[in-house]
Enzyme design. Structure first.
Site, PDB file in Angstrom:
ATOM      1  N   LYS A  35      19.802  42.779 -14.400  1.00 43.49           N
ATOM      2  CA  LYS A  35      20.588  41.580 -14.071  1.00 43.49           C
ATOM      3  C   LYS A  35      19.657  40.425 -13.722  1.00 43.49           C
ATOM      4  CE  LYS A  35      21.152  43.222  -9.346  1.00 43.49           C
ATOM      5  NZ  LYS A  35      22.066  43.888  -8.399  1.00 43.49           N
ATOM      6  N   TYR A 262       0.598  17.702   3.533  1.00 43.06           N
ATOM      7  CA  TYR A 262       1.705  16.998   4.195  1.00 43.06           C
ATOM      8  C   TYR A 262       1.894  17.468   5.627  1.00 43.06           C
ATOM      9  CZ  TYR A 262       3.363  15.103  -0.265  1.00 43.06           C
ATOM     10  OH  TYR A 262       3.495  14.423  -1.442  1.00 43.06           O
TER      11      TYR A 262
HETATM   12  C1  LIG Z   1      21.398  45.143  -8.198  1.00 41.19           C
HETATM   13  C2  LIG Z   1      22.067  46.451  -8.166  1.00 41.19           C
HETATM   14  C3  LIG Z   1      21.318  47.630  -8.232  1.00 41.19           C
HETATM   15  C4  LIG Z   1      19.810  47.643  -8.217  1.00 41.19           C
HETATM   16  O1  LIG Z   1      19.381  47.404  -6.902  1.00 41.19           O
HETATM   17  P1  LIG Z   1      17.817  47.477  -6.524  1.00 41.19           P
HETATM   18  O2  LIG Z   1      17.815  47.347  -5.055  1.00 41.19           O
HETATM   19  O3  LIG Z   1      17.178  46.305  -7.185  1.00 41.19           O
HETATM   20  O4  LIG Z   1      17.335  48.760  -7.027  1.00 41.19           O
HETATM   21  C5  LIG Z   1      21.998  48.829  -8.282  1.00 41.19           C
HETATM   22  N1  LIG Z   1      23.352  48.858  -8.269  1.00 41.19           N
HETATM   23  C6  LIG Z   1      24.101  47.745  -8.181  1.00 41.19           C
HETATM   24  C7  LIG Z   1      25.583  47.853  -8.143  1.00 41.19           C
HETATM   25  C8  LIG Z   1      23.497  46.506  -8.125  1.00 41.19           C
HETATM   26  O5  LIG Z   1      24.230  45.404  -8.050  1.00 41.19           O
END
Ligand SMILES: *Cc1c(COP(=O)(O)O)cnc(C)c1O
Length: 374
Positions: A35, A262
């Site tokens: 994702k 800055y």
């Molecule tokens: C993002 C997500 C994962 C992966 O999580 P990580 O902590 O990056 O391993 C797994 N399951 C669901 C439902 C997610 O949304």
């Protein structure tokens, strides 16, 4: 010559990290979670490194289409399921498996006209209180789905809120186990933290359940430790999948009492050799990183000085120059990842200095940074 900043995606590291996930739970199939454009890496770039996964899990239909266009014919899971009825048409057309977490999604399925029954993952809210049916309502949802001609196989799924922390997963596992014990179907429970920690043999009840069927590792694939600082990526045997590198574009030799950047946020307490790096918050480097944030120059650890600005960061070259390391204009700077001499600066350390997680830094790599894969 373009501005010398570059992000490099390491295909071999992705492959290695995926193997780590498999070794942690050798009997499970693996969803590679890609994702957010593969946690900022680019789906097209990571595909080669992750294609030995059993499936890809993501949220956006657009990303699912991109995976199909790359030639991926295996399973793809939509982790949030569909958002509107016409999304189901694309699921039918592209053969996407999808999460079902609420009644509205079951209504949409019931009204969906298709010849191809859908594989769904029914999500339980076992305590995180984000998505899913409560334990009390879970079996009714299963029964309703099971009666639909639009639905093929039903898998069972939940998500842990504390797999990386002190509370752990046993309270959620117990609820999930109790409600689903006699239901058929595959199970999917473990994110990265649960995969590594339960895989490493954390002694919990129903541990066998958590290791079953499908794991869902995300962040570990990208070489960041899900439970940093309790464990580092090196301790989990993970390799950085992204290096953000740049160069020194100027140096300033300043005397005691001189300020840098800055707000004069850094004031030299001794003669200091300052290196100016072509990387700033407009590249995705967090502005909140204070003086002292770790950075590699010529593959040696040193620290940032003063405020991060939009296009530049100042770093301390004094200890390197004193050690006789030749540093100056053009020297390699590694903001996170692996330097050419092999030295690693975990993104988790920079994230910690910024009060956040490696996830956020990787996802926030800015559009203007050129990216290559190696
Ligand atoms: C993002 C997500 C994962 C992966 O999580 P990580 O902590 O990056 O391993 C797994 N399951 C669901 C439902 C997610 O949304």
């Amino acid at each position: 010559m373009p501005r010398p900043i570059l992000a490099t995606i390491h295909i071999a590291a992705l492959r290695h990290n995926l193997d780590c996930a498999r070794r942690a739970m050798p009997d499970a199939k693996t969803w590679a979670v890609v994702k957010a454009n593969a946690y900022g890496h680019g789906i097209e770039r990571v595909f080669e490194g992750l294609r030995s996964a059993d499936g890809f899990a993501l949220l956006d239909l657009d990303e699912a289409q991109r995976l199909r266009r790359l030639g991926w014919r295996g399973p793809i899971l939509l982790l949030e399921g569909v958002f509107e009825p016409r999304d189901l048409e694309l699921c039918s057309r592209l053969d996407l498996w999808h999460t079902v977490h609420c009644d509205e999604q079951i209504d949409m399925l019931a009204a969906h006209k298709t010849n191809m029954a859908h594989r769904v993952f029914l999500k339980m809210n076992s305590g995180m209180n984000r998505l899913g049916f409560t334990p009390e309502r879970y079996r009714a949802a299963w029964t309703r789905l099971n009666a639909l001609p639009q639905v093929d196989e039903i898998s069972l799924m939940t998500h842990f809120s504390d797999a990386d922390g002190a509370r752990g997963v046993s309270h959620q596992l117990a609820v999930f186990d109790q409600v689903t014990r006699d239901l058929p179907g595959e199970r999917s429970l473990s994110n990265s933290a649960a995969t590594l920690r339960l895989g490493a043999g954390a002694p919990i009840e129903s541990g066998a359940l958590a290791t079953s069927d499908w794991t869902r590792p995300g962040i570990l694939l990208y070489g960041s430790a899900p439970d940093f600082p309790q464990h580092s990526s090196a301790e989990w045997g993970l390799q950085p999948s992204m290096t953000l590198a740049s160069r020194i574009i100027a140096t300033q030799a300043v005397g005691t009492g001189a300020s840098v950047g800055y707000g004069s946020a850094f004031v030299a307490d001794k003669p200091t050799l300052v290196g100016v790096v072509a990387c700033g918050y407009a590249d995705g480097y967090p502005r909140v990183c204070p003086t002292g944030t770790p950075v590699l120059v010529a593959g040696r650890r040193t620290r940032t000085l003063g405020r991060v600005s939009m296009d530049m960061i100042a770093v301390d070259l004094t200890p390197l120059a004193q050690a006789g390391v030749p540093v100056g204009f053009g020297s390699e700077v590694t903001l996170w990842g692996r330097a050419s001499n092999g030295e690693v600066l975990a993104v988790d350390e920079v994230a910690q200095a910024a009060g956040t997680l490696g996830y956020e830094l990787l996802c926030a790599l800015a559009q203007r940074v050129p990216v290559e894969a190696d």
